[in-house]
Design an enzyme around this catalytic site. Structure first.
Site, PDB file in Angstrom:
ATOM      1  N   GLU A  56       6.285  14.647   0.145  1.00 46.30           N
ATOM      2  CA  GLU A  56       5.713  14.355   1.457  1.00 46.30           C
ATOM      3  C   GLU A  56       6.433  15.129   2.544  1.00 46.30           C
ATOM      4  O   GLU A  56       7.637  15.377   2.459  1.00 46.30           O
ATOM      5  CB  GLU A  56       5.771  12.861   1.743  1.00 46.30           C
ATOM      6  CG  GLU A  56       4.857  12.102   0.795  1.00 46.30           C
ATOM      7  CD  GLU A  56       4.641  10.656   1.198  1.00 46.30           C
ATOM      8  OE1 GLU A  56       3.603  10.121   0.828  1.00 46.30           O
ATOM      9  OE2 GLU A  56       5.498  10.067   1.860  1.00 46.30           O
TER      10      GLU A  56
ATOM     11  N   CYS B 182      15.623   1.888   1.513  1.00 45.25           N
ATOM     12  CA  CYS B 182      14.790   3.098   1.565  1.00 45.25           C
ATOM     13  C   CYS B 182      13.733   3.084   0.467  1.00 45.25           C
ATOM     14  O   CYS B 182      14.033   2.853  -0.699  1.00 45.25           O
ATOM     15  CB  CYS B 182      15.685   4.324   1.423  1.00 45.25           C
ATOM     16  SG  CYS B 182      14.772   5.879   1.366  1.00 45.25           S
TER      17      CYS B 182
ATOM     18  N   CYS C 103      10.786   7.266   8.823  1.00 46.06           N
ATOM     19  CA  CYS C 103      11.983   7.381   7.994  1.00 46.06           C
ATOM     20  C   CYS C 103      12.007   6.319   6.917  1.00 46.06           C
ATOM     21  O   CYS C 103      11.839   5.142   7.211  1.00 46.06           O
ATOM     22  CB  CYS C 103      13.213   7.119   8.840  1.00 46.06           C
ATOM     23  SG  CYS C 103      13.837   8.543   9.610  1.00 46.06           S
TER      24      CYS C 103
ATOM     25  N   CYS D 242      14.334  10.317  -5.175  1.00 47.10           N
ATOM     26  CA  CYS D 242      15.757  10.435  -4.850  1.00 47.10           C
ATOM     27  C   CYS D 242      16.545   9.547  -5.817  1.00 47.10           C
ATOM     28  O   CYS D 242      16.107   8.441  -6.124  1.00 47.10           O
ATOM     29  CB  CYS D 242      16.004   9.969  -3.416  1.00 47.10           C
ATOM     30  SG  CYS D 242      17.724  10.112  -2.869  1.00 47.10           S
TER      31      CYS D 242
ATOM     32  N   CYS E 192      19.468   3.955  -2.041  1.00 51.17           N
ATOM     33  CA  CYS E 192      19.843   3.176  -0.859  1.00 51.17           C
ATOM     34  C   CYS E 192      18.894   1.980  -0.804  1.00 51.17           C
ATOM     35  O   CYS E 192      17.690   2.125  -1.031  1.00 51.17           O
ATOM     36  CB  CYS E 192      19.704   4.024   0.412  1.00 51.17           C
ATOM     37  SG  CYS E 192      20.785   5.466   0.424  1.00 51.17           S
TER      38      CYS E 192
ATOM     39  N   CYS F  58       9.662  17.260   9.309  1.00 47.00           N
ATOM     40  CA  CYS F  58      10.590  16.526   8.460  1.00 47.00           C
ATOM     41  C   CYS F  58      10.213  16.830   7.011  1.00 47.00           C
ATOM     42  O   CYS F  58       9.107  16.494   6.574  1.00 47.00           O
ATOM     43  CB  CYS F  58      10.451  15.037   8.780  1.00 47.00           C
ATOM     44  SG  CYS F  58      11.438  13.977   7.733  1.00 47.00           S
TER      45      CYS F  58
HETATM   46  N1  SAH Z   1      19.107  11.560   1.804  1.00 44.43           N
HETATM   47  C1  SAH Z   1      19.249  12.016   3.152  1.00 44.43           C
HETATM   48  C2  SAH Z   1      17.954  12.429   3.833  1.00 44.43           C
HETATM   49  C3  SAH Z   1      16.738  11.556   3.631  1.00 44.43           C
HETATM   50  S1  SAH Z   1      16.672   9.984   4.425  1.00 44.43           S
HETATM   51  C4  SAH Z   1      19.975  10.984   3.968  1.00 44.43           C
HETATM   52  O1  SAH Z   1      20.255   9.916   3.471  1.00 44.43           O
HETATM   53  O2  SAH Z   1      20.317  11.274   5.105  1.00 44.43           O
HETATM   54  C5  SAH Z   1      16.495  10.310   6.135  1.00 44.43           C
HETATM   55  C6  SAH Z   1      16.981   9.175   7.021  1.00 44.43           C
HETATM   56  O3  SAH Z   1      16.101   8.046   6.962  1.00 44.43           O
HETATM   57  C7  SAH Z   1      18.340   8.647   6.599  1.00 44.43           C
HETATM   58  O4  SAH Z   1      19.141   8.444   7.729  1.00 44.43           O
HETATM   59  C8  SAH Z   1      17.970   7.341   5.962  1.00 44.43           C
HETATM   60  O5  SAH Z   1      19.050   6.482   5.875  1.00 44.43           O
HETATM   61  C9  SAH Z   1      16.864   6.883   6.856  1.00 44.43           C
HETATM   62  N2  SAH Z   1      16.084   5.766   6.311  1.00 44.43           N
HETATM   63  C10 SAH Z   1      15.881   5.461   5.027  1.00 44.43           C
HETATM   64  N3  SAH Z   1      15.126   4.349   4.921  1.00 44.43           N
HETATM   65  C11 SAH Z   1      14.838   3.958   6.174  1.00 44.43           C
HETATM   66  C12 SAH Z   1      14.059   2.900   6.722  1.00 44.43           C
HETATM   67  N4  SAH Z   1      13.450   2.032   5.944  1.00 44.43           N
HETATM   68  N5  SAH Z   1      13.974   2.822   8.054  1.00 44.43           N
HETATM   69  C13 SAH Z   1      14.570   3.735   8.846  1.00 44.43           C
HETATM   70  N6  SAH Z   1      15.303   4.758   8.394  1.00 44.43           N
HETATM   71  C14 SAH Z   1      15.442   4.866   7.067  1.00 44.43           C
END
Ligand code: SAH
Length: 350
Positions: free
Chosen positions: A84, A111, A328, A104, A108, A97
Site C-alpha cells: 500500500e 499496528c 498510520c 512487517c 508492534c 507515504c
Molecule cells: N516500521 C517503521 C515505519 C512504518 S510505521 C516505524 O515503525 O517507524 C509508521 C508510523 O506509524 C510509526 O511511527 C508507527 O509507530 C505508526 N503507527 C503504527 N500503528 C499506528 C496506529 N494504529 N496509529 C497511529 N500510528 C501508528
C-alpha cells in the site's frame, strides 16, 4: 520498474547504451506508465520491451480517496504480495507515504501491519514505483509530490539496501529529483540501520518511532525493544546526530491511559534532553483491531505543553485518511499470510 532488468535486456539485444537512460528518464521524469508513451524509442523496440518486461511491474488493484484528499493505492507485486502507498495533503504540499515491505515482522501491538506478519521485503524498483504511481495520479489533479516518508508497511531498516537504493533513485537529479531532506526514513528502532544511515553521503531525514520512554513500557508496545533497549537506541541517535549534525524526529503515539501521563511526558523530556537534537511529533492513534484508544485532545495538549516547558520541541500530527484506512498503522492487507503459506507450500512441494 525493474530497471536493472531493462538495462540488461537492452544490452543483450545490442541496443546502444543511451536507450536505457531514455527508459529510466521517461519513467522517473515524465512519469511514463508504459513504453508506448516513450516516443523517443523506436516503435519496434517499444513493443519488444513491453513483451519482455513491463515498465510498471506492480499491479494497481484499487485507488481510494478520502474526504480530506488522502489517496490510498493498493498494489500487488508480480508474485502476489500486497503493497500500500498513500498520498497525503499537508497545507498544499503532498507527502507520499511508501511501503518498504509487504507486511512487517516486528509485531508492534498497536499496528495493523504488525498483525499481518512479514510477506517479503520489496525490491528498490517496487518502492520507487509506488511513488511514480502516486505522482501520476496527483499530476492528473494538478499536484505533485513534495515529500516522501518511508512510513507505510514494513520496517525500512530490515530492507536497508533496497530502501537506500530507492531513495537514491527518488533523489537522482536526472530522475525524479526530490531533495534528500524531503525524504524521511522512519524506523521502529533497528539500531544497525540508524548506525548505517549516519554513514550515508545522502542527507536523508531520520524518524524514530519511540512511543514510550522506558524499556518496560516500550517492550509491551514494541517487542523490538528486547533486542534494542531504549538506552542503546538513544546512543545510536546521539551518534547519528554527532556524525551528521541532523536532528532526529521522534514519533510518539499517544495511547489513552498507556503512555500519555504527565509523568511519561517528563520522562520522555529527560530522555531526549533539551535543545534541537530531537523534535517530537505526537501522533494520534488510529483505530486498528487492538484494544487501545486515542488520548483525548486535552491530554495531547497537556503532554505537548510539558515537553515544551522542558525545552523539547514538539508538534502534533493530525491523522489523515482514517475514513479509508489509509492512516498510520492502518495499512494491512488481508491475504498476505495466506499468500505466504501458499508460497511455502509451493516451495515445499518442489
Ligand atoms: N516500521 C517503521 C515505519 C512504518 S510505521 C516505524 O515503525 O517507524 C509508521 C508510523 O506509524 C510509526 O511511527 C508507527 O509507530 C505508526 N503507527 C503504527 N500503528 C499506528 C496506529 N494504529 N496509529 C497511529 N500510528 C501508528
Amino acid at each position: 520498474m525493474d530497471f536493472a532488468r531493462v538495462e540488461a535486456l537492452l544490452a543483450e539485444w545490442g541496443e546502444p547504451a543511451y536507450r536505457s537512460r531514455q527508459v529510466y528518464e521517461a519513467a522517473t521524469r515524465i512519469l511514463a506508465a508504459d513504453y508506448d508513451s516513450i516516443t523517443t524509442l523506436p516503435a519496434a523496440l517499444r513493443r519488444r520491451l513491453a513483451e519482455a518486461e513491463p515498465l510498471a511491474e506492480l499491479g494497481v488493484d484499487d485507488v481510494r480517496e478520502s474526504a480530506d484528499g488522502t489517496i490510498k493505492l493498493r498494489l500487488t507485486t508480480r508474485d502476489g504480495f500486497p503493497v500500500e502507498a498513500v498520498a497525503m495533503r499537508h497545507r498544499g504540499r503532498r507527502t507520499a507515504c511508501l511501503s518498504s515491505q509487504s507486511g512487517c515482522p516486528l509485531a508492534c501491538t498497536f499496528c495493523a501491519t504488525g498483525e499481518m506478519g512479514l510477506g517479503r521485503s520489496l525490491r528498490s524498483g517496487e518502492i520507487v514505483e509506488q511513488l511514480l504511481a502516486l505522482a501520476r495520479i496527483l499530476r492528473d489533479r494538478g499536484a505533485s509530490v513534495g515529500n516522501v516518508v518511508m512510513m507505510g508497511m514494513g520496517e525500512p531498516f530490515l530492507n536497508y539496501e533496497n530502501v537506500l537504493a530507492a531513495c537514491r533513485t527518488m533523489h537522482d537529479p536526472d530522475g525524479f529529483n526530490l531533495g534528500a531532506r524531503h525524504i524521511a526514513i522512519s524506523t521502529a528502532g533497528w539500531v544497525p540501520g540508524i548506525e548505517a544511515l549516519a554513514e550515508e553521503p545522502l542527507p536523508l531525514r531520520l524518524a524514530l518511532s519511540l512511543h514510550a520512554p522506558t524499556d518496560e513500557l516500550r517492550e509491551q508496545l514494541m517487542p523490538v525493544t528486547r533486542r534494542y533497549p531504549v538506552a542503546r537506541l538513544m546512543q545510536a541517535c546521539r551518534d547519528y546526530r554527532a556524525r551528521t549534525g541532523r536532528r532526529v524526529f521522534v514519533e510518539y503515539l499517544l495511547l489513552d491511559g498507556v503512555n500519555d501521563s504527565d509523568a511519561h511526558a517528563r520522562r520522555l523530556a529527560r530522555l531526549l534532553g533539551p535543545g534541537p537534537a530531537f523534535h517530537v511529533n505526537l501522533i494520534a492513534y488510529n483505530p486498528t483491531a487492538s484494544d487501545y484508544r486515542a488520548s483525548s485532545q486535552e491530554r495531547v495538549a497537556a503532554f505537548a505543553e510539558i515537553l515544551r516547558e522542558l525545552a523539547v520541541g514538539a508538534s502534533y500530527r493530525r491523522s489523515h485518511g482514517s475514513d479509508i484506512e489509509a492512516a498510520c498503522g492502518q495499512l494491512a492487507v488481508t491475504g498476505a499470510r495466506a499468500r505466504r503459506r501458499q508460497l511455502r507450500r509451493m516451495t515445499a512441494g518442489t
